[in-house]
Scaffold this active site. Structure first.
Site, mmCIF file in Angstrom:
data_model
loop_
_atom_site.group_PDB
_atom_site.id
_atom_site.type_symbol
_atom_site.label_atom_id
_atom_site.label_comp_id
_atom_site.label_asym_id
_atom_site.label_seq_id
_atom_site.Cartn_x
_atom_site.Cartn_y
_atom_site.Cartn_z
ATOM 1 N N TYR A 26 0.827 -1.201 0.000
ATOM 2 C CA TYR A 26 0.000 0.000 0.000
ATOM 3 C C TYR A 26 0.867 1.258 0.000
ATOM 4 O O TYR A 26 1.863 1.348 0.704
ATOM 5 C CB TYR A 26 -0.934 0.022 1.199
ATOM 6 C CG TYR A 26 -2.107 -0.932 1.088
ATOM 7 C CD1 TYR A 26 -2.440 -1.515 -0.117
ATOM 8 C CD2 TYR A 26 -2.874 -1.239 2.203
ATOM 9 C CE1 TYR A 26 -3.514 -2.387 -0.209
ATOM 10 C CE2 TYR A 26 -3.949 -2.109 2.121
ATOM 11 C CZ TYR A 26 -4.259 -2.679 0.903
ATOM 12 O OH TYR A 26 -5.318 -3.538 0.811
ATOM 13 N N SER A 188 -14.179 -2.845 1.826
ATOM 14 C CA SER A 188 -15.109 -2.028 1.035
ATOM 15 C C SER A 188 -16.542 -2.223 1.522
ATOM 16 O O SER A 188 -17.445 -2.555 0.743
ATOM 17 C CB SER A 188 -15.014 -2.361 -0.461
ATOM 18 O OG SER A 188 -15.663 -1.388 -1.254
ATOM 19 N N PRO A 189 -16.794 -2.016 2.816
ATOM 20 C CA PRO A 189 -18.134 -2.279 3.365
ATOM 21 C C PRO A 189 -19.224 -1.380 2.799
ATOM 22 O O PRO A 189 -20.406 -1.726 2.876
ATOM 23 C CB PRO A 189 -17.950 -2.048 4.867
ATOM 24 C CG PRO A 189 -16.798 -1.095 4.956
ATOM 25 C CD PRO A 189 -15.882 -1.494 3.844
ATOM 26 N N LEU A 190 -18.842 -0.234 2.235
ATOM 27 C CA LEU A 190 -19.823 0.654 1.603
ATOM 28 C C LEU A 190 -19.649 0.663 0.089
ATOM 29 O O LEU A 190 -20.163 1.552 -0.593
ATOM 30 C CB LEU A 190 -19.702 2.076 2.163
ATOM 31 C CG LEU A 190 -19.978 2.206 3.665
ATOM 32 C CD1 LEU A 190 -19.847 3.657 4.112
ATOM 33 C CD2 LEU A 190 -21.360 1.656 4.020
ATOM 34 N N GLY A 192 -17.148 1.281 -2.027
ATOM 35 C CA GLY A 192 -16.564 2.479 -2.614
ATOM 36 C C GLY A 192 -17.392 3.732 -2.431
ATOM 37 O O GLY A 192 -17.271 4.677 -3.213
ATOM 38 N N GLY A 193 -18.221 3.745 -1.393
ATOM 39 C CA GLY A 193 -19.052 4.916 -1.110
ATOM 40 C C GLY A 193 -20.446 4.846 -1.700
ATOM 41 O O GLY A 193 -21.300 5.687 -1.375
ATOM 42 N N LEU A 194 -20.723 3.859 -2.539
ATOM 43 C CA LEU A 194 -22.039 3.779 -3.177
ATOM 44 C C LEU A 194 -23.164 3.527 -2.174
ATOM 45 O O LEU A 194 -24.314 3.895 -2.426
ATOM 46 C CB LEU A 194 -22.037 2.677 -4.244
ATOM 47 C CG LEU A 194 -21.257 3.000 -5.527
ATOM 48 C CD1 LEU A 194 -21.194 1.788 -6.429
ATOM 49 C CD2 LEU A 194 -21.888 4.176 -6.261
ATOM 50 N N GLY A 196 -23.122 4.817 0.778
ATOM 51 C CA GLY A 196 -23.037 5.906 1.746
ATOM 52 C C GLY A 196 -23.887 7.108 1.391
ATOM 53 O O GLY A 196 -23.638 8.213 1.878
#
Length: 302
Positions: A26, A188-190, A192-194, A196
């Site tokens: 990373y 990626s629990p959301l 990528g923000g989709l 959220g």
């Protein structure tokens, strides 16, 4: 930081500062290893930071000079594992790693070789446990059966892509993890923000959707799903991001999602999700919008 996970329940109980999840690669490109260095700098400030923190890092990515495909500078051969652990320990400024994760499957390296290297490192006290990331169910089984033959604990966790929208892990990965006693750590629990509240943020000018998220929303059917999701939660007076995380915490086998907040407000929202209880009615409505694949083998056999 590329990947940050915080166990706020343990934090509130005073047992630890949290869980930091990263990987040797990373930072990417010329900055490979940079996120481990950031954590190491934080540890160096003292105050019991290291003792109250669980650190999970990963091995697999190419760490060779100039990104060249040098032998044993990537994947999970015994030599690369040994080499990568030493480099990660140095960047992290610590003498042990709590959970050392295999970032991806390595089809060229047998698990007997992998576990031989891990056994030595555990004996040296340089790692405490091993985990996997992005493993299919059958590889979890292979890895743990190979470990059992050596009298070893085997994998203790699987970090996989899993959220309300992307539920394929429910078919094989989560059942395999439960069968072998692994904790499931969704990344990626959301999505990528989709999950959220991205559509409302777009309308209000607070966010411009790009990359994969934009490609997903370009599909009218998928966009309609996310619109239905946001409309449902608005009706209930709930924040989409908090519900997305809270939903994961209702799933069997999930020990805690990896969150990557960019602001204190986003971190506060993630922590509020721990206190949010979703009703059976709301869970059923969420399933209608984002139906899961169903249990296997029934999902594909009958």
């Amino acid at each position: 930081m590329r990947c940050l996970g915080i166990d706020a329940r343990a934090l509130r109980a005073g047992r630890q500062s949290g869980l930091f999840g990263t990987a040797n690669v990373y930072g990417w490109g010329d900055d490979k290893g940079r996120t481990e260095e950031i954590i190491g700098s934080w540890f160096a400030q003292g105050g019991g930071r290291r003792d109250r923190t669980v650190i999970a890092t990963k091995v697999y990515g190419n760490m060779g000079p100039d990104g060249a495909a040098w032998p044993n500078h990537d994947k999970i051969s015994a030599l690369n594992i040994r080499r990568a652990v030493e480099a990660s320990l140095k960047r992290l400024g610590t003498d042990y790693i709590d959970v050392y994760q295999f970032h991806h499957v390595d089809r060229a390296t047998p698990f007997d070789e992998v576990w031989q290297a891990i056994d030595v490192l555990i004996g040296q006290g340089k790692i405490l446990y091993a985990g996997s990331s992005n493993f299919p169910g059958y590889k979890i089984a292979q890895a743990n059966e190979a470990a059992a033959r050596r009298g070893m604990v085997g994998l203790v966790s699987e970090q996989c892509l899993y959220n309300l929208y992307e539920r394929r892990a429910e078919m094989e990965v989560v059942p395999a993890a439960q069968e072998y006693g692994l904790g499931v750590i969704p990344w990626s629990p959301l999505h990528g923000g989709l999950l959220g509240g991205v559509l409302k943020k777009e309308t209000e000018g607070r966010r411009r959707t790009e990359g994969r998220a934009a490609q997903t929303l370009a599909d009218p059917a998928k966009r309609a799903q996310f619109q239905a999701y946001e409309d449902l939660l608005e009706k209930h007076g709930l924040a989409p991001g908090e519900v997305g995380l809270a939903w994961l915490l209702t799933r069997p086998g999930v020990t805690g999602p990896i969150v990557g907040p960019r602001t204190p407000e986003q971190l506060a929202g993630a922590l509020r999700a721990l206190e949010l209880e979703l009703s059976d009615e709301l869970l059923a409505e969420l399933d209608e919008i984002f139906p899961g694949p169903g249990p296997t083998p029934e999902a594909f056999a009958w």
